[in-house]
Scaffold this motif. Structure first.
Motif, PDB file in Angstrom:
ATOM      1  N   LYS A 137       0.804  -1.221   0.000  1.00 47.45           N
ATOM      2  CA  LYS A 137       0.000   0.000   0.000  1.00 47.45           C
ATOM      3  C   LYS A 137       0.842   1.278   0.000  1.00 47.45           C
ATOM      4  O   LYS A 137       0.341   2.357  -0.312  1.00 47.45           O
ATOM      5  CB  LYS A 137      -0.926   0.016   1.222  1.00 47.45           C
ATOM      6  N   GLY A 138       2.105   1.177   0.393  1.00 47.83           N
ATOM      7  CA  GLY A 138       2.970   2.352   0.409  1.00 47.83           C
ATOM      8  C   GLY A 138       3.002   3.043   1.752  1.00 47.83           C
ATOM      9  O   GLY A 138       3.051   2.385   2.804  1.00 47.83           O
ATOM     10  N   ARG A 162       1.453   5.962  -2.792  1.00 51.13           N
ATOM     11  CA  ARG A 162       2.484   5.073  -3.337  1.00 51.13           C
ATOM     12  C   ARG A 162       2.801   5.457  -4.789  1.00 51.13           C
ATOM     13  O   ARG A 162       2.091   6.249  -5.415  1.00 51.13           O
ATOM     14  CB  ARG A 162       2.028   3.619  -3.276  1.00 51.13           C
ATOM     15  N   ASN A 163       3.881   4.894  -5.294  1.00 50.98           N
ATOM     16  CA  ASN A 163       4.262   4.955  -6.713  1.00 50.98           C
ATOM     17  C   ASN A 163       4.309   6.384  -7.260  1.00 50.98           C
ATOM     18  O   ASN A 163       3.595   6.744  -8.201  1.00 50.98           O
ATOM     19  CB  ASN A 163       3.327   4.096  -7.563  1.00 50.98           C
ATOM     20  N   ALA A 164       5.169   7.203  -6.647  1.00 49.18           N
ATOM     21  CA  ALA A 164       5.384   8.554  -7.143  1.00 49.18           C
ATOM     22  C   ALA A 164       6.362   8.519  -8.314  1.00 49.18           C
ATOM     23  O   ALA A 164       7.435   7.914  -8.221  1.00 49.18           O
ATOM     24  CB  ALA A 164       5.933   9.444  -6.033  1.00 49.18           C
ATOM     25  N   ILE A 165       5.985   9.152  -9.403  1.00 46.96           N
ATOM     26  CA  ILE A 165       6.812   9.206 -10.602  1.00 46.96           C
ATOM     27  C   ILE A 165       6.894  10.652 -11.061  1.00 46.96           C
ATOM     28  O   ILE A 165       5.876  11.350 -11.129  1.00 46.96           O
ATOM     29  CB  ILE A 165       6.230   8.332 -11.733  1.00 46.96           C
ATOM     30  N   VAL A 166       8.094  11.119 -11.392  1.00 52.09           N
ATOM     31  CA  VAL A 166       8.290  12.502 -11.798  1.00 52.09           C
ATOM     32  C   VAL A 166       8.907  12.543 -13.190  1.00 52.09           C
ATOM     33  O   VAL A 166       9.903  11.858 -13.457  1.00 52.09           O
ATOM     34  CB  VAL A 166       9.201  13.259 -10.800  1.00 52.09           C
ATOM     35  N   HIS A 167       8.309  13.353 -14.069  1.00 48.65           N
ATOM     36  CA  HIS A 167       8.828  13.583 -15.409  1.00 48.65           C
ATOM     37  C   HIS A 167       9.100  15.072 -15.604  1.00 48.65           C
ATOM     38  O   HIS A 167       8.513  15.920 -14.916  1.00 48.65           O
ATOM     39  CB  HIS A 167       7.828  13.137 -16.480  1.00 48.65           C
ATOM     40  N   ASP A 168       9.986  15.385 -16.523  1.00 50.19           N
ATOM     41  CA  ASP A 168      10.206  16.759 -16.953  1.00 50.19           C
ATOM     42  C   ASP A 168       8.973  17.207 -17.739  1.00 50.19           C
ATOM     43  O   ASP A 168       8.569  16.556 -18.703  1.00 50.19           O
ATOM     44  CB  ASP A 168      11.456  16.841 -17.819  1.00 50.19           C
ATOM     45  N   SER A 169       8.351  18.316 -17.324  1.00 50.02           N
ATOM     46  CA  SER A 169       7.126  18.767 -17.983  1.00 50.02           C
ATOM     47  C   SER A 169       7.362  19.182 -19.426  1.00 50.02           C
ATOM     48  O   SER A 169       6.440  19.124 -20.250  1.00 50.02           O
ATOM     49  CB  SER A 169       6.499  19.930 -17.207  1.00 50.02           C
ATOM     50  N   ALA A 170       8.583  19.605 -19.747  1.00 55.52           N
ATOM     51  CA  ALA A 170       8.862  20.100 -21.095  1.00 55.52           C
ATOM     52  C   ALA A 170       9.122  18.971 -22.079  1.00 55.52           C
ATOM     53  O   ALA A 170       8.537  18.926 -23.168  1.00 55.52           O
ATOM     54  CB  ALA A 170      10.045  21.060 -21.066  1.00 55.52           C
ATOM     55  N   ASN A 171       9.995  18.027 -21.734  1.00 53.41           N
ATOM     56  CA  ASN A 171      10.386  16.999 -22.699  1.00 53.41           C
ATOM     57  C   ASN A 171       9.930  15.592 -22.327  1.00 53.41           C
ATOM     58  O   ASN A 171      10.172  14.629 -23.067  1.00 53.41           O
ATOM     59  CB  ASN A 171      11.901  17.012 -22.915  1.00 53.41           C
ATOM     60  N   GLY A 172       9.291  15.449 -21.162  1.00 51.64           N
ATOM     61  CA  GLY A 172       8.753  14.162 -20.779  1.00 51.64           C
ATOM     62  C   GLY A 172       9.754  13.163 -20.250  1.00 51.64           C
ATOM     63  O   GLY A 172       9.395  12.015 -19.956  1.00 51.64           O
ATOM     64  N   SER A 173      11.008  13.561 -20.103  1.00 55.62           N
ATOM     65  CA  SER A 173      12.016  12.623 -19.626  1.00 55.62           C
ATOM     66  C   SER A 173      11.764  12.253 -18.167  1.00 55.62           C
ATOM     67  O   SER A 173      11.286  13.052 -17.364  1.00 55.62           O
ATOM     68  CB  SER A 173      13.422  13.223 -19.774  1.00 55.62           C
ATOM     69  N   LEU A 174      12.094  11.004 -17.830  1.00 53.47           N
ATOM     70  CA  LEU A 174      11.891  10.502 -16.480  1.00 53.47           C
ATOM     71  C   LEU A 174      12.941  11.097 -15.542  1.00 53.47           C
ATOM     72  O   LEU A 174      14.138  11.006 -15.797  1.00 53.47           O
ATOM     73  CB  LEU A 174      11.984   8.978 -16.477  1.00 53.47           C
ATOM     74  N   LEU A 175      12.483  11.679 -14.435  1.00 52.61           N
ATOM     75  CA  LEU A 175      13.390  12.299 -13.469  1.00 52.61           C
ATOM     76  C   LEU A 175      13.530  11.492 -12.178  1.00 52.61           C
ATOM     77  O   LEU A 175      14.595  11.464 -11.573  1.00 52.61           O
ATOM     78  CB  LEU A 175      12.900  13.710 -13.113  1.00 52.61           C
ATOM     79  N   TYR A 176      12.445  10.830 -11.760  1.00 53.63           N
ATOM     80  CA  TYR A 176      12.493  10.225 -10.425  1.00 53.63           C
ATOM     81  C   TYR A 176      11.371   9.218 -10.279  1.00 53.63           C
ATOM     82  O   TYR A 176      10.261   9.416 -10.789  1.00 53.63           O
ATOM     83  CB  TYR A 176      12.345  11.315  -9.359  1.00 53.63           C
ATOM     84  N   VAL A 177      11.663   8.121  -9.568  1.00 59.01           N
ATOM     85  CA  VAL A 177      10.667   7.103  -9.260  1.00 59.01           C
ATOM     86  C   VAL A 177      10.805   6.718  -7.788  1.00 59.01           C
ATOM     87  O   VAL A 177      11.911   6.503  -7.295  1.00 59.01           O
ATOM     88  CB  VAL A 177      10.840   5.844 -10.140  1.00 59.01           C
ATOM     89  N   ASP A 178       9.688   6.657  -7.075  1.00 57.44           N
ATOM     90  CA  ASP A 178       9.706   6.291  -5.666  1.00 57.44           C
ATOM     91  C   ASP A 178       8.437   5.495  -5.367  1.00 57.44           C
ATOM     92  O   ASP A 178       7.333   6.042  -5.403  1.00 57.44           O
ATOM     93  CB  ASP A 178       9.772   7.535  -4.782  1.00 57.44           C
ATOM     94  N   SER A 179       8.584   4.223  -5.034  1.00 57.38           N
ATOM     95  CA  SER A 179       7.409   3.391  -4.739  1.00 57.38           C
ATOM     96  C   SER A 179       6.774   3.748  -3.408  1.00 57.38           C
ATOM     97  O   SER A 179       5.590   3.501  -3.194  1.00 57.38           O
ATOM     98  CB  SER A 179       7.798   1.920  -4.737  1.00 57.38           C
ATOM     99  N   LEU A 180       7.547   4.298  -2.472  1.00 60.44           N
ATOM    100  CA  LEU A 180       7.131   4.579  -1.101  1.00 60.44           C
ATOM    101  C   LEU A 180       6.682   3.308  -0.386  1.00 60.44           C
ATOM    102  O   LEU A 180       5.917   3.363   0.579  1.00 60.44           O
ATOM    103  CB  LEU A 180       6.005   5.623  -1.059  1.00 60.44           C
TER     104      LEU A 180
END
Length: 848
Positions: free
Chosen positions: A220-221, A384-402
């Motif tokens: 559940k995180g 749970r499952n926090a995911i961060v992308h760059d708003s401009a180019n969509g590249s993956l910046l960060y992943v955290d399942s918590l």
């Protein structure tokens, strides 16, 4: 301080989480053995309204006709609230409020909320519980400091409560059993001395005593409950990002933040409120502030204002469908450089707005900073499952399942890793380095808990940046060794740079009190690195200190900061000498002398006989500048007497004390009088022979913090907590209304000053006095402020006790000394003195 001047783990199995089938309840069972060590009420009242408690604590019954119990603990308490339920008719709900002042119980949010930082405690000062059966219910979150509590039946017909209290998260040692003591024939002074002692015992915490405020489940995180949104330490530099996460609301809603400072709680705040079903929604839920099926958008610290914590509720957006509890939803938030913020729920757009369209106090909304998660008052959710992308180019910046325990460290919600002293008990629960100057001296005079000092200093040293600076206000929930990059900028800690100097003096105070040269030697290289930074701040042209920001006064060429630096450099020279580091001792001595000469050359205003506020404010002066230029030795005896002349003090006198400096507008209704800055002045008044002014300041400022039962008509029982305060107003009441911390060690300087100047016991200057190996008992000032007898006891090097007591009978003084072997003292009155070699009890008679 205003804004600067701002848990038990909810473990479903291992910590006995109590889950009622009838309704959700985020409380936990308490072991009966814990009740043996609890803060218990001193008085209670039960009726239809909040009322002054006068009855002795006993079992009480809440009904629809008498629904409120008002409970007085007599003085400051801290810990996990518990309630022993003897019986309940069917199901009931109780609303519990917490407050340091009595009046806080009359307010909808108690004396909170406290959203400045993640303090490993409940963000709210109001907490609601379902009660469905007999048994002992305990809150799963700490209330950090309060004297008062109310319990109100808000749903149901009848609840019988046999016992209430707090499972302590601070020391419960009876102060009268501690080895350090002060006593005199003046009951007001005796009560004032205890203020700082109480504040220190409430603000200094043992390692692991403040439990994690999140629970982690591998599926559940993170479970968040009634805690402010806590930022991720690893994402502090993110900007223009898109955050996606999953959440399941257990009750009420879920709070998340973006573009948030890691140091403090300011940033963009968002609150998702679920459908609020009747079965699990408390009767006191604020439907106007948190309407069902909505998202709140706010900026700064939260969703409601709290005195100096301005919060801007920008908008409330309706969700076009019901958000059910215990169902998983995907939240997507996109922040772009064009000030655009868009939020989707399960792929459906809820809003897309320009932040520029909202008023946020005249400043632009920050678009950079971390993200974090929390829950508003009485709310709870899984994240749970926090995911961060760059708003401009969509590249993956960060992943955290918590979904693993390491999340607690990343979000600063783990149990405190070190023994530390905080800013205050209930609010701004950070390890403020500058405040520790007073706290460290209080510890030496009144508690002997030097492990508190070593723990705090070591915690701060673990944050050292590449230029030598330390984090001036780290949060205790983060690992200090892994957070330097997030808190510092390019290897420096911007802001309040005089706190670096005050922090070093906290270290000096410890060494002076204990002669702990082992700890000094272990940490000396790091302190020297900080001192190298300090020396780099001295202006090559006029020799004064120039820093970018300071709390005590102007940072560029200011008298308070420059004299503070002299005090630190002199202290550094003493420690270096004790460690046989002759080269460093010489460097610091010479630097201190040059800086003192520069202050006397460029900041002394001979026309008015005072040190100027700064190089650019020649005709103004300050309380801190006066105090520190005297205590640092910058002022010779002649100038010290001039500085504290009645003419100069009259220009600063305001209400129960002195305003910070002559530029303060006395007509400003928001003015507050600081026991912190007045605490720097107090010993200087004694040193400058202004003993009448010192006596008056002790009684007016610190006397206002006392309860009414102390003789001489001082004090106010509705605001007294037994501890020293953060601020006063011009009438002697708490200075920031309900926001004021009424248990704040930075306001307790009177404690060590009474030991050193009223009783007259202090170590001699220089390394020879470290650990009271050589001590002075100066009787003159105690007699001048009207005492006829006084006694004091301190802990010396190696943990031995040094006790002194004196009494005036007519013209004869009787002095009794119990000093350890190997120590030497000097009893002094006027120009006369007598040398005492330690070893057993000795009695001396002196004729005046």
């Amino acid at each position: 301080m205003t804004i600067r001047a701002f848990l038990l783990t909810i473990a479903f199995w291992s910590h006995g989480f109590w889950h009622f089938t009838e309704a959700l309840d985020f409380s936990s069972r308490i072991n009966s053995n814990d009740l043996q060590k609890s803060f218990s009420p001193k008085a209670i009242a039960v009726g239809h309204d909040i009322q002054w408690p006068r009855l002795k604590p006993s079992k009480f019954v809440l009904t629809v006709h008498s629904p409120i119990a008002t409970i007085d603990y007599g003085s400051e308490t801290a810990g996990y609230p518990f309630f022993e339920i003897e019986s309940v008719e069917a199901q009931a709900q109780i609303e519990v409020k917490y407050s340091e002042p009595y009046d806080g119980l009359q307010h909808v949010w108690g004396d909170g909320p406290y959203t400045f930082s993640t303090g490993l405690s409940n963000v709210a000062r109001v907490e609601t519980f379902n009660v469905t059966k007999a048994g002992t219910v305990k809150s799963s979150l700490i209330q950090g400091g309060q004297r008062w509590q109310s319990i109100k039946l808000i749903a149901g017909n009848k609840v019988t409560i046999s016992r209430v209290g707090f499972e302590p998260t601070v020391s419960v040692t009876d102060p009268d059993t501690l080895p350090a003591r002060f006593s005199s024939d003046d009951t007001v002074f005796n009560a004032i001395w205890k203020l700082g002692q109480k504040a220190a015992t409430m603000a200094c915490l043992e390692k692991g005593s403040q439990k994690a405020v999140w629970d982690i489940d591998p599926v559940k995180g993170a479970f968040v409950h009634s805690t402010r949104s806590s930022p991720n330490i690893e994402t502090s530099t993110f900007e223009d990002y898109t955050l996606e996460f999953e959440t399941s609301i257990e009750r009420g809603g879920v709070w998340w933040s973006i573009a948030q400072s890691v140091s403090y709680g300011n940033g963009i705040q968002l609150l998702l409120v679920g459908e609020l079903p009747e079965a699990s929604t408390f009767a006191n839920t604020n439907l106007s502030l948190t309407p069902p099926n909505s998202i709140l958008l706010a900026d700064a610290y939260g969703f409601v204002n709290q005195t100096t914590l301005n919060s801007y509720l920008l908008d409330t957006f309706t969700i076009p469908f019901k958000v059910h509890e215990k169902e998983w939803y995907t939240v997507t938030m996109a922040l772009s450089g064009s000030n655009q913020l868009a939020v989707q729920l399960n792929g459906i757009s809820i809003f897309n707005v320009s932040l520029s369209d909202y008023y946020t106090g005249g400043s632009e909304v920050s678009l950079s900073g971390s993200f974090g998660f929390g829950a508003y008052q009485d709310q709870a959710a899984w994240v749970r499952n926090a995911i961060v992308h760059d708003s401009a180019n969509g590249s993956l910046l960060y992943v955290d399942s918590l979904c693993d325990q390491s999340a607690l460290a990343r979000y600063g919600t783990q149990s405190n890793l070190g023994t530390v002293c905080l800013d205050g008990a209930k609010r701004d629960r950070l390890v403020w380095m500058g405040d520790f100057y007073h706290t460290s001296r209080i510890i030496g005079a009144s508690t002997d808990r030097f492990d508190w000092s070593r723990g705090t200093l070591s915690f701060l040293l673990d944050t050292q940046a590449s230029n030598g600076q330390l984090n001036f206000a780290p949060a205790m929930g983060y690992d200090p060794t892994t957070t330097i990059d997030a808190f510092s900028t390019d290897g420096t800690y911007p802001g309040l740079e005089d706190y670096q100097i005050l922090g070093f003096l906290g270290f000096y105070n410890l060494v002076k009190q204990t002669n702990d040269l082992k700890y000094a030697a272990q940490t000396w290289p790091q302190w020297q690195k900080q001192l190298t930074w300090l020396l780099s701040t001295i202006n090559a042209t006029d020799g004064l200190v120039d820093v970018n920001s300071a709390f005590l006064g102007p940072g560029t060429g200011g008298s308070a900061v420059s004299c503070l630096a002299v005090e630190a450099l002199n202290g550094a020279a003493e420690i270096a000498s004790a460690l046989r580091d002759k080269s460093a001792a010489r460097t610091y001595n010479e630097s201190a002398k040059k800086l003192a000469d520069a202050v006397n050359t460029h900041l002394w205003n001979d026309e008015i006989g005072v040190y100027s506020l700064s190089r650019s404010e020649k005709s103004d002066f300050s309380v801190a500048g006066i105090g520190l230029c005297i205590t640092s030795g910058v002022a010779n005896s002649t100038r010290a007497s001039q500085v504290v002349s009645s003419k100069n003090l009259a220009k600063l006198k305001l209400g129960p004390g002195y305003k910070d400096d002559t530029t303060v507008n006395e007509a400003d209704p928001s003015i507050s009088i600081s026991p912190n800055t007045n605490g720097f002045l107090l010993p200087a008044l004694f040193m400058g022979n202004a003993t009448t002014a010192a006596n008056d300041l002790l009684r007016s400022m610190w006397g206002a913090m006392l309860s009414e039962d102390v003789k001489a008509g001082v004090g106010n029982d509705t605001t007294s907590t037994g501890a020293s305060w953060e601020y006063l107003d011009v009438n002697g009441s708490p200075g920031l209304s309900l926001f004021t911390s009424l248990s704040h060690p930075w306001g307790g300087a009177a404690t060590y000053v009474l030991t050193e100047w009223a009783a007259g016991l202090r170590p001699i200057s220089g390394p020879e006095g470290f650990g009271y190996r050589n001590w002075l008992l100066a009787l003159e000032t105690g007699l001048q402020i009207g005492l006829k007898k006084a006694s004091a006891r301190v802990v010396t090097e190696g943990g031995e006790l040094l006790s002194v007591a004196w009494e005036l009978d007519g013209t004869d003084l009787t002095v009794e000394i119990d000093a350890p072997h190997g120590t030497t003292g000097k009893i002094q009155i006027g120009s006369g003195y007598k040398i005492i070699n330690g070893g057993g009890v000795q009695s001396v008679r002196i004729s005046r």
